[in-house]
Every structure is written in structure tokens, then in C-alpha cells.
Design an enzyme around this catalytic site. Structure first.
Site, short mmCIF file in Angstrom:
data_model
loop_
_atom_site.label_atom_id
_atom_site.label_comp_id
_atom_site.label_asym_id
_atom_site.label_seq_id
_atom_site.Cartn_x
_atom_site.Cartn_y
_atom_site.Cartn_z
N SER A 158 -6.64 -1.88 -0.69
CA SER A 158 -6.31 -1.26 -1.86
C SER A 158 -7.44 -0.33 -2.62
O SER A 158 -7.25 0.70 -3.09
CB SER A 158 -5.71 -2.39 -2.79
OG SER A 158 -4.72 -2.81 -2.35
N ASP A 211 -3.01 -9.00 -7.05
CA ASP A 211 -2.63 -9.45 -5.67
C ASP A 211 -3.39 -10.21 -5.12
O ASP A 211 -4.11 -10.60 -4.29
CB ASP A 211 -2.40 -8.40 -4.60
CG ASP A 211 -3.69 -7.67 -4.46
OD1 ASP A 211 -4.78 -7.71 -5.47
OD2 ASP A 211 -3.81 -6.97 -3.29
N ASP A 248 -13.99 -13.74 -12.37
CA ASP A 248 -12.39 -13.90 -12.32
C ASP A 248 -11.60 -12.88 -12.89
O ASP A 248 -11.62 -12.44 -13.70
CB ASP A 248 -12.02 -15.34 -12.86
CG ASP A 248 -10.66 -15.66 -12.69
OD1 ASP A 248 -9.80 -14.98 -12.56
OD2 ASP A 248 -10.33 -16.77 -13.26
N GLY A 249 -10.53 -12.24 -11.66
CA GLY A 249 -10.08 -10.97 -12.13
C GLY A 249 -8.72 -11.33 -13.04
O GLY A 249 -8.71 -10.48 -14.08
N HIS A 285 -8.12 -8.59 -7.41
CA HIS A 285 -8.47 -9.23 -6.27
C HIS A 285 -8.69 -8.32 -5.20
O HIS A 285 -8.06 -8.11 -4.24
CB HIS A 285 -7.24 -10.10 -5.81
CG HIS A 285 -7.17 -11.31 -6.91
ND1 HIS A 285 -6.41 -10.98 -8.26
CD2 HIS A 285 -7.76 -12.63 -7.09
CE1 HIS A 285 -6.23 -12.13 -8.67
NE2 HIS A 285 -7.15 -13.14 -8.12
N HIS A 345 0.79 -1.27 0.09
CA HIS A 345 -0.06 -0.02 -0.02
C HIS A 345 0.82 1.26 -0.04
O HIS A 345 0.67 2.38 -0.59
CB HIS A 345 -0.94 0.01 1.07
CG HIS A 345 -2.06 -0.95 1.04
ND1 HIS A 345 -2.75 -1.81 2.06
CD2 HIS A 345 -2.42 -1.53 -0.25
CE1 HIS A 345 -3.68 -2.54 1.62
NE2 HIS A 345 -3.52 -2.46 0.33
N GLU A 401 -13.74 -9.34 -7.68
CA GLU A 401 -13.80 -10.17 -6.49
C GLU A 401 -14.66 -11.17 -6.66
O GLU A 401 -15.89 -11.19 -6.81
CB GLU A 401 -14.10 -9.19 -5.14
CG GLU A 401 -14.06 -10.01 -4.00
CD GLU A 401 -12.81 -10.79 -3.64
OE1 GLU A 401 -13.01 -12.13 -3.33
OE2 GLU A 401 -11.72 -10.01 -3.70
#
Length: 296
Positions: free
Chosen positions: A100, A169, A148-149, A42, A19, A118
Site C-alpha cells: 500500500s 489494515d 501504534d497506528g 499498518h 489494492h 509500523e
């Protein structure tokens, strides 16, 4: 697949590294008037209570953001990061931690956009609920996908603004996430070569982690930056997180100098034993195109 909950780990040493870099990168994007997109593959729940049963069970934040909370000698990149976290807490007490998506929303201007992926059924419900409390402006800027990212991000590239950042991530709970991350980054670069890509990964006793990082270093990109933070020695049984890494493709040119100050500080202040340390590498034009020579 759905056992991972970031609430257990919110504000830990890995979040500090990730971050702090995210905040600095978005501040750099804001130096230009042109709008940009941020895509988070994510996203998690977006905002976490450090008083919750999940966070309190492990109290990982105490050895992460907790160790920086009262510090008066923070390097600039860490001071700015801690200030952002302070804006979510009152009376100087560390009770809430923004993930994030929320740190990104703080940085976005009206013309910028946020796209969140997500898949966890509980996390996405919490994410949607948290966004509803952010007001109409944030809701207009943000789109949430329960998909699904790894796959969804490709369809969004290049962004209409031709400026943007992709944050990848996953939890890496599934070891196939390492390969999926690598393949996703390669596909994204084909679609949007000038974008900034920030990839977080855990330092664990798995060869897939180190192999993925080596593959990233061999990508033919304009520039890359690779930072790792180790806070303790690896366990004998190979389980547990002893550090984390951030690999950035096309990073802000200011980031390397900022981390040159911050990484030694983090390795010292977040150390849990004598094996704490860091690495920091930067390469610009790592694979230059050979110059053509005339026959004259």
C-alpha cells in the site's frame, strides 16, 4: 504480536481486492487539484520480493495477482491495478509486489503527503531502507512512525489540507484488533468526518469479524461501501483465510459501479473451490436527518 509478516501473503487475493480499491480511490482524489494526505496505520515493508524465501514458502501470490497477470479481459479497475504492479516488474515477469505505501507514493502529487505507521521492528527497518531508495521527493512527502497506528492516526486528524484518506489494515492476528479497529474508526470520524476511511479485514471463522462489519454499517456517516470476496469454503477447524472484506466510509462515488464489474470477475477468476463468491453493498446517507415539519 510480532510474528506476522506480510511478505508471506504479498499479492494474494486479499491484496488484489484491497489494492485495486486503493488505486481507484487515489485516482479519484487526484481528479481535484486540492492536496490531500494518506495515513496508513499498518504500513508493512512497502515493497516485497516474490522470489524471497517468505513469499516462495506459500506462493499465495500465484492465486492472487498471478491469476490476473496474463489476463486480457480485465474490468477497468483491475486493469489499472495490474498496470501499477507491472510498473515494478520487467520483461513481463512477476517478481516484485508493491504494498500500500508504494502504490500510494505512485499516485501522490508533489503537494500530497503520506504518513506511515509500523511497529514490527524488522518491517520498519525494511520500510525505512526501501524509502531511502525512492529518492528525495518521496522522502520529503513521507513520514514514518514506529508507533501504534491505532493511536497515532488520531493525532494527525484532521489533516491540514482537510482532504485525506485513512487506510486501516492490521493483521488481526490479535483478536482485539477488531475492537481496536472499530473504536479507532469512531474516534477518527469525530475528528475528521469528511475523510475517506478504508478498512480491510479477513474473512475467518471468528465472530469478531462479522460483528465489526455490522457495527460499521450502523455508523452515522454520509455514505459507505462494503465489498467482500470469498475464494473458498471455510476450513472445518476454523483456521485460515477464505476471503476478505473492504469497508469504505465516504468512498468515491465511482467505486460502486467499478466494483459491480470487477467483483463477479474476481469471484470467478480467483475461485479456489465451488464456494467462491462476493457481496457488494452501498448506502448513501443511511441515517438521514428527519425533516422538520412546520405547524402551519
Amino acid at each position: 504480536m510480532f510474528s506476522y509478516r506480510h511478505a508471506f501473503h504479498a499479492g494474494n487475493h486479499a491484496d488484489v481486492l484491497k489494492h485495486a480499491i486503493l488505486v481507484h480511490t487515489l485516482d479519484y482524489f487526484n481528479k481535484k487539484d486540492a492536496p490531500y494526505w494518506v495515513i496508513d496505520t499498518h504500513a508493512g515493508a512497502g515493497l516485497y520480493s516474490l522470489d524471497s524465501d517468505w513469499a516462495a514458502k506459500t506462493s499465495e501470490f500465484a492465486d492472487g495477482i498471478g491469476r490476473l497477470w496474463e489476463a486480457t479481459d480485465l474490468p477497468p479497475i483491475l486493469a489499472e491495478y495490474v498496470n501499477r504492479i507491472r510498473s515494478y516488474n520487467t520483461n513481463g515477469r512477476l517478481r516484485r509486489y508493491p504494498g500500500s505505501p508504494w502504490l500510494t507514493l505512485d499516485a501522490l502529487r508533489p503537494s500530497d503527503r503520506l504518513r506511515l505507521f509500523e511497529m514490527h521492528p524488522t518491517e520498519i527497518d525494511t520500510l525505512v531502507g526501501n524509502l531511502e531508495h525512492q529518492g528525495r521527493a518521496a522522502q520529503r512527502q513521507t513520514t514514518i512512525y514506529g508507533d501504534d497506528g491505532f493511536e497515532g492516526v488520531k493525532a494527525l486528524l484532521p489533516p491540514p489540507t482537510r482532504r485525506g484518506m485513512v487506510l486501516i489494515d492490521p493483521s488481526y492476528e490479535d483478536k482485539h484488533d477488531y475492537r481496536r479497529t472499530l473504536l479507532t474508526v469512531k474516534e477518527c470520524i469525530k475528528r475528521f468526518a469528511t475523510g475517506t476511511y478504508a478498512i480491510w479485514y479477513p474473512l475467518v471463522q471468528r465472530r469478531e469479524a462479522s460483528e465489526m462489519a455490522r457495527h460499521f454499517e450502523n455508523l452515522k456517516v454520509k455514505s459507505w461501501l462494503h465489498a467482500t470476496l470469498t475464494v473458498k469454503k471455510a476450513t472445518i477447524d476454523g483456521y485460515g483465510l477464505h476471503g476478505s472484506g473492504m469497508f469504505l466510509i465516504n468512498p468515491p462515488w465511482t467505486l460502486h459501479d467499478a466494483l459491480k464489474q470487477a467483483m463477479p470477475y474476481l469471484a470467478r477468476e480467483l475461485a479456489q473451490d465451488e464456494r467462491a463468491g462476493f457481496t457488494l453493498q452501498f448506502r448513501e446517507n443511511p441515517f438521514p436527518v428527519p425533516k422538520k415539519h412546520s405547524d402551519d
